[in-house]
Design an enzyme around this catalytic site. Structure first.
Site, short mmCIF file in Angstrom:
data_model
loop_
_atom_site.label_atom_id
_atom_site.label_comp_id
_atom_site.label_asym_id
_atom_site.label_seq_id
_atom_site.Cartn_x
_atom_site.Cartn_y
_atom_site.Cartn_z
N GLU A 130 0.87 -1.17 0.00
CA GLU A 130 0.00 0.00 0.00
C GLU A 130 0.91 1.22 0.00
O GLU A 130 1.57 1.51 1.00
CB GLU A 130 -0.89 0.00 1.24
CG GLU A 130 -1.88 -1.15 1.23
CD GLU A 130 -2.63 -1.29 2.54
OE1 GLU A 130 -2.76 -0.30 3.28
OE2 GLU A 130 -3.08 -2.42 2.83
N ASP B 185 -4.80 9.57 10.55
CA ASP B 185 -3.47 9.06 10.88
C ASP B 185 -2.91 9.61 12.18
O ASP B 185 -3.13 10.76 12.54
CB ASP B 185 -2.51 9.38 9.73
CG ASP B 185 -2.77 8.48 8.54
OD1 ASP B 185 -2.64 7.26 8.70
OD2 ASP B 185 -3.14 9.00 7.47
#
Lengths: 393, 256
Positions: free
Chosen positions: B45, B56
């Site tokens: 990824e 995040d």
């Protein structure tokens, strides 16, 4: 044409809920319940009771005599600066805390730039005895020390956002991260008409009390509830949306939104979003934002921390794109001068945010006798440092 | 059979690694990909950075910021990826937030992915309803699959819908959290993983968020077709010794 949100959460091309799956259950819970809760009689009763006896509403609509002489128009000031906590922000936090209680939430989080929304959130949390965490950029914590102290005194925990540029945008990111990590018991009180649907609509509804009152007050004072112009400053745009709300469908009323040009729209130090921005997605909704060719969000600049935001709410983007609202800007210097002017002509020290709306009066050409309502969204106590430095007081 | 389907048909305990393109240095993107494949990663990824990555935690915030400072953008990434299929055989997904994709243009983005040999995308803040109405045809014309996230709070109805919309795998978050936390498999986590397993989805599942060691990887593999590691890998990268640091990290999971 509708200027309000549709059943899919959009205003024309703008709005929606661009959120990661982790936020979906919370936002969906709000979406399914907010209209029902707000419409509830018991909610309305409690909301209006608090607005009246705690906030001090209705806020006056004041015909500023000397200012009116200067501009050859009837300049009415909607005195949100007289609200408890000193700005319009509290209208929204009262609404959202009552809503959070009805959703069974025990913990409140918020983002803040200048600290006004943080103080308004900490205030209602103290009032209702709920835990409160406010995210604030590290840079803003340093430049807004009195508001940080107020939040702490009110019992809130102030957490420094240390990512990115360490200002409002990053405080918002941190608040969203907190919400992702606390998906069950927490309500996020967003302070402006930004964020994923239903936030822009919900905050606009709570702030719409501003124009609801103004319309009635203007009718009482002049016999006509429709002014020629309504002016308000725009960062994310909550005071402006509250000030416009009940005039939006009255197309004779010209809506003027004043953005912060900072050091000049082309100086590289500006927050004039509609001039500098492009369509895109920020903080959960599709709107207009300042960004690079690659879609990275650009840091804005304004002397006023409350306008120092790289986007505008999706409803504003829609009013701008359809031409229903006129989006203009004034510089830091023009705003500060307008703040001094109001102080010396009317004895009112405005927040520098609100001074942006006032500054635009200098650029308008009135033919004489027009009725003009300006939203005086907050008072200037918090800005004394900036005024002192700028004017050498 | 496409690369993703083939992978899930042939292997179990699949190890997928996330990293940010352009970090630690701008031109490390393919070096890292190549070395990861050589060291036994099954799926990659590759993150394209965004200035405001709300899903995040600190590690990927920092790698994203550094990548942007290094000059990474989608145009640069696609230039780097021209070499991808000369050097890397395992399936590759691009992962990032929706705004850079919008500015690049959804069609341009999908076409560039297809040309580079990218197999699919993960765009966490692209809502399912938008994907369905506006994006799905363009994705499919370009042979791309879109991967959706599922959390312990996602309803069964929604999981079924996600299962119908993707043709890659369903990305199970170990908990509702930002990236980079430590996976704690509590009773409720186990119940959630078992609940998903019992749903017998059409697509395979991968568990991500909080996988940072052999122990957490194995726990995750007990409930899904494999697991995804992001922050722990990104944190381990040594700018002065990319290949060595990849090898040291991968040695925890694969015999080299």
């Amino acid at each position: 044409m509708s200027y309000f949100v549709n059943e899919k959460g959009y205003y024309g091309d703008f709005g929606g809920a661009y959120i990661p799956e982790m936020l979906y259950p919370n936002v969906e819970e709000l979406r399914q319940n907010y209209l029902k809760i707000i419409a509830d009689e018991n909610f309305q009763e409690e909301f209006h009771h608090l607005l009246k006896d705690y906030v001090g509403r209705p806020s006056p609509l004041y015909l500023a005599g000397r200012l009116s002489d200067r501009y050859k128009a009837n300049i009415f000031l909607k005195r949100e600066d007289l609200n408890h906590t000193g700005a319009h922000k509290v209208n929204n936090t009262i609404g959202q805390i009552l809503l959070a209680e009805r959703l069974g939430k025990k913990r409140i989080i918020a983002e803040t730039g200048a600290g006004q929304h943080g103080v308004a959130t900490a205030t209602v949390c103290a009032l209702r005895g709920l835990e409160c965490v406010v995210y604030m950029g590290e840079v803003d914590i340093k430049r807004q020390a009195p508001n940080v102290a107020r939040m702490k005194m009110l019992g809130a925990k102030v957490v420094a956002a240390t990512s990115g540029s360490k200002t409002l945008k990053d405080a918002t990111n941190e608040a969203m991260r907190d919400w992702i990590n606390n998906p069950v018991d927490t309500h996020y009180i967003i302070g402006s008409v930004v964020g994923p649907h239903p936030y822009p609509d919900m905050v606009a509804r709570f702030q719409s009390v501003i124009s609801e009152e103004a319309k009635k007050q203007l009718a009482e004072q002049t016999g006509n509830g429709s002014p020629d112009y309504v002016l308000a400053c725009v960062g994310g745009g909550s005071n402006a949306m509250g000030m416009f709300y009940h005039f939006i469908d009255d197309e004779q009323v010209k809506l003027i939104a004043v953005e912060a040009a900072g050091k000049g729209v082309d100086s590289g130090f500006s927050a004039a979003t509609t001039y500098l921005g492009k369509e895109g997605v920020l903080h959960g909704s599709r709107s207009i934002l300042m960004q690079t060719h690659d879609g990275q969000v650009v840091e804005p600049h304004s002397v006023s921390a409350g306008l120092d935001y790289p986007g505008i709410g999706p409803q504003h983007a829609h009013l701008f794109k359809t031409g229903r609202g006129r989006y203009v800007s004034v510089t830091d210097d023009e705003a500060l001068q307008a703040g001094l002017l109001l102080t010396q002509m009317e004895g009112i020290i405005p927040a520098i945010e609100s001074a942006h709306a006032l500054a635009y009066l200098e650029k308008m050409n009135f033919t004489g006798g027009e009725n003009v309502v300006v939203c005086l969204s907050g008072r200037g106590d918090k800005d004394m440092d900036t005024y002192m430095k700028y004017f050498g007081l | 059979m496409n690369r993703i389907k083939k992978l899930f048909a042939e292997k179990k305990d699949i190890l997928s690694i996330y990293y940010t393109a352009g970090f630690p240095s701008l031109d490390d993107t393919l070096t890292i990909a190549e070395e990861l494949e050589r060291c036994g990663a099954d799926l990659l990824e590759i993150g394209f950075p965004y200035s405001d990555p709300v899903a995040d935690g600190p590690v990927i915030q920092e790698s994203s910021k550094r990548a942007l400072d290094n000059g990474m953008d989608l145009k640069t990434l696609f230039t780097q990826l021209k070499e991808l299929r000369n050097r890397v055989n395992i399936p590759v997904l691009l992962m990032g937030y929706v705004n850079p994709v919008l500015q690049f243009g959804v069609e341009n983005f999908c076409r560039a992915c297809a040309e580079a040999g990218v197999d699919g995308c993960i765009v966490p803040d692209l809502p399912m309803v938008e994907y369905e109405t506006l994006y799905q045809p363009v994705f499919e014309q370009n042979g791309l699959t879109n991967i959706f996230l599922v959390t312990p709070q996602t309803s069964e109805e929604r999981i079924r819908k996600i299962d119908g919309l993707t043709s890659g795998f369903v990305y199970l978050l170990s908990s509702s959290a930002t990236t980079g936390k430590n996976l704690q498999v509590s009773e409720s986590t186990e119940a959630y993983f078992s609940r998903i397993a019992d749903m017998k989805l059409d697509n395979p599942t991968m568990i991500g968020f909080g996988i940072n060691s052999k122990e957490t990887f194995e726990k995750a593999c007990a409930y899904a077709n494999g697991a995804i590691i992001g922050s722990a890998f990104v944190k381990s990268l040594d700018a002065a010794d990319i290949k060595g640091s990849v090898q040291r990290f991968m040695r925890q999971f694969r015999e080299l």
